[in-house]
Design a protein around this motif. Structure first.
Motif, PDB file in Angstrom:
ATOM      1  N   ALA A 149       0.835  -1.210   0.000  1.00 15.04           N
ATOM      2  CA  ALA A 149       0.000   0.000   0.000  1.00 15.04           C
ATOM      3  C   ALA A 149       0.866   1.255   0.000  1.00 15.04           C
ATOM      4  O   ALA A 149       0.610   2.206  -0.760  1.00 15.04           O
ATOM      5  CB  ALA A 149      -0.929  -0.015   1.208  1.00 15.04           C
ATOM      6  N   ASP A 187      -6.980   1.928   0.542  1.00 20.26           N
ATOM      7  CA  ASP A 187      -5.812   2.455   1.241  1.00 20.26           C
ATOM      8  C   ASP A 187      -5.166   3.590   0.456  1.00 20.26           C
ATOM      9  O   ASP A 187      -4.808   4.634   1.024  1.00 20.26           O
ATOM     10  CB  ASP A 187      -4.792   1.340   1.466  1.00 20.26           C
ATOM     11  CG  ASP A 187      -4.747   0.876   2.912  1.00 20.26           C
ATOM     12  OD1 ASP A 187      -4.841   1.744   3.797  1.00 20.26           O
ATOM     13  OD2 ASP A 187      -4.627  -0.335   3.151  1.00 20.26           O
ATOM     14  N   LYS A 198     -11.596   4.180   6.934  1.00 21.94           N
ATOM     15  CA  LYS A 198     -10.894   4.986   5.932  1.00 21.94           C
ATOM     16  C   LYS A 198     -11.817   5.456   4.818  1.00 21.94           C
ATOM     17  O   LYS A 198     -11.527   6.444   4.136  1.00 21.94           O
ATOM     18  CB  LYS A 198      -9.729   4.193   5.335  1.00 21.94           C
ATOM     19  CG  LYS A 198      -8.600   3.919   6.312  1.00 21.94           C
ATOM     20  CD  LYS A 198      -7.405   3.302   5.613  1.00 21.94           C
ATOM     21  CE  LYS A 198      -6.245   3.110   6.583  1.00 21.94           C
ATOM     22  NZ  LYS A 198      -5.029   2.599   5.901  1.00 21.94           N
ATOM     23  N   LEU A 208     -10.771  -1.744   6.817  1.00 18.41           N
ATOM     24  CA  LEU A 208     -10.550  -0.432   6.212  1.00 18.41           C
ATOM     25  C   LEU A 208     -11.813   0.424   6.186  1.00 18.41           C
ATOM     26  O   LEU A 208     -11.839   1.477   5.537  1.00 18.41           O
ATOM     27  CB  LEU A 208     -10.039  -0.622   4.776  1.00 18.41           C
ATOM     28  CG  LEU A 208      -8.799  -1.504   4.612  1.00 18.41           C
ATOM     29  CD1 LEU A 208      -8.495  -1.708   3.131  1.00 18.41           C
ATOM     30  CD2 LEU A 208      -7.603  -0.903   5.322  1.00 18.41           C
TER      31      LEU A 208
END
Length: 277
Positions: A84, A113, A213, A210
């Protein structure tokens, strides 16, 4: 001596200028708006060749293959965070703007990401049967603290013979695509993977969540899911997992398993082309 010094300096600068990340290999082709293609777990970047050949518009395409898969040598584990970070750094170093990311499965996780790191560089994303937290689906009752790299299952997989792994890979291929003609291809990707990357890398993916995010990503996002085992079963999962993503549209492919681009290629190409327009 002075000439030798300057020659050495020149060679060093040339090597530095052409150095690539060890975490991935990338094939770049075409001209136009940049489109980054991120494959799923074990798959090489070439998995996107047919998709690229069916794009209506001209783009500059970037097909990534991760360390430990395809012909790219393995790197030290854990490796997902390195991937990432290095792909995000590559986008910045290449000064890419107005970037589109198309990611399948694990590639969709990397897309999240990367888009969270570069919210002003990523304009659109296509998530192909990808979720920000696969653990919630495949191991819903298991807390993340109980998922360990050193486990009896991982030890068994590391030590498994190639013939035993091939049998397991065969069952996995049947579960990932309805197209029996593509099963040997999927089996080959697994068998050609670095064993530690295959075993411990998947453990890394199980540990990821995730979802928080997503709130920091403004990119317009098309989420394409497979209807296996049924649309009624999978749609709530996509709606729940992507709840924090503001600018999104979710569509479900009929009669498809995980590799939508194999099982429903014409539908897939049409949806991607319409979205990119």
């Amino acid at each position: 001596m002075r000439r030798f010094f300057y020659l050495t300096l020149l060679i060093a600068s040339v090597n530095f200028g052409f150095a690539q990340s060890k975490a991935f290999d990338v094939k770049v082709a075409g001209k136009g708006q940049p489109v980054i293609f991120l494959p799923g777990f074990t798959c090489p970047g070439a998995i996107w060749d047919e998709t690229i050949s069916n794009l209506d518009s001209k783009f500059k395409t970037y097909q990534f293959t991760y360390a430990g898969f395809g012909d790219v040598p393995e790197i030290e584990m854990p490796w997902y965070g390195t991937l990432a970070k290095e792909i995000a750094s590559y986008i910045e170093e290449q000064k890419l703007k107005n970037v589109i990311i198309i990611g399948h499965s694990m590639g969709g996780m990397l897309a999240i990401d990367i888009a969270a790191r570069h919210p002003n560089r990523i304009s659109k994303m296509v998530m192909v049967d990808a979720l920000p937290c696969i653990r919630e689906i495949v191991m819903p009752q298991v807390p993340v603290e109980q998922i360990a790299f050193e486990s009896p299952y991982n030890t068994q997989m590391i030590n498994a013979s190639d013939s035993a792994l091939r049998i397991t890979a065969g069952y996995m291929a049947m579960g990932m695509s309805n197209q029996t003609s593509r099963h040997q291809e999927l089996i080959g990707y697994i068998m050609n993977s670095d064993r530690e990357t295959y075993v411990y890398g998947y453990t890394e993916l199980l540990k990821l969540d995730l979802r928080e995010k997503l709130a920091n990503i403004p990119a317009s996002t098309l989420i394409l899911g497979a209807d296996f085992p049924s649309k009624e079963a999978v749609m709530p999962n996509f709606e729940s997992q992507f709840a924090n993503l503001k600018n999104k549209e979710i569509k479900i492919a009929s009669n498809s398993k995980h590799f939508i681009m194999f099982d429903q290629p014409e539908w897939f190409y049409a949806e991607v082309n319409n979205f990119l327009k």
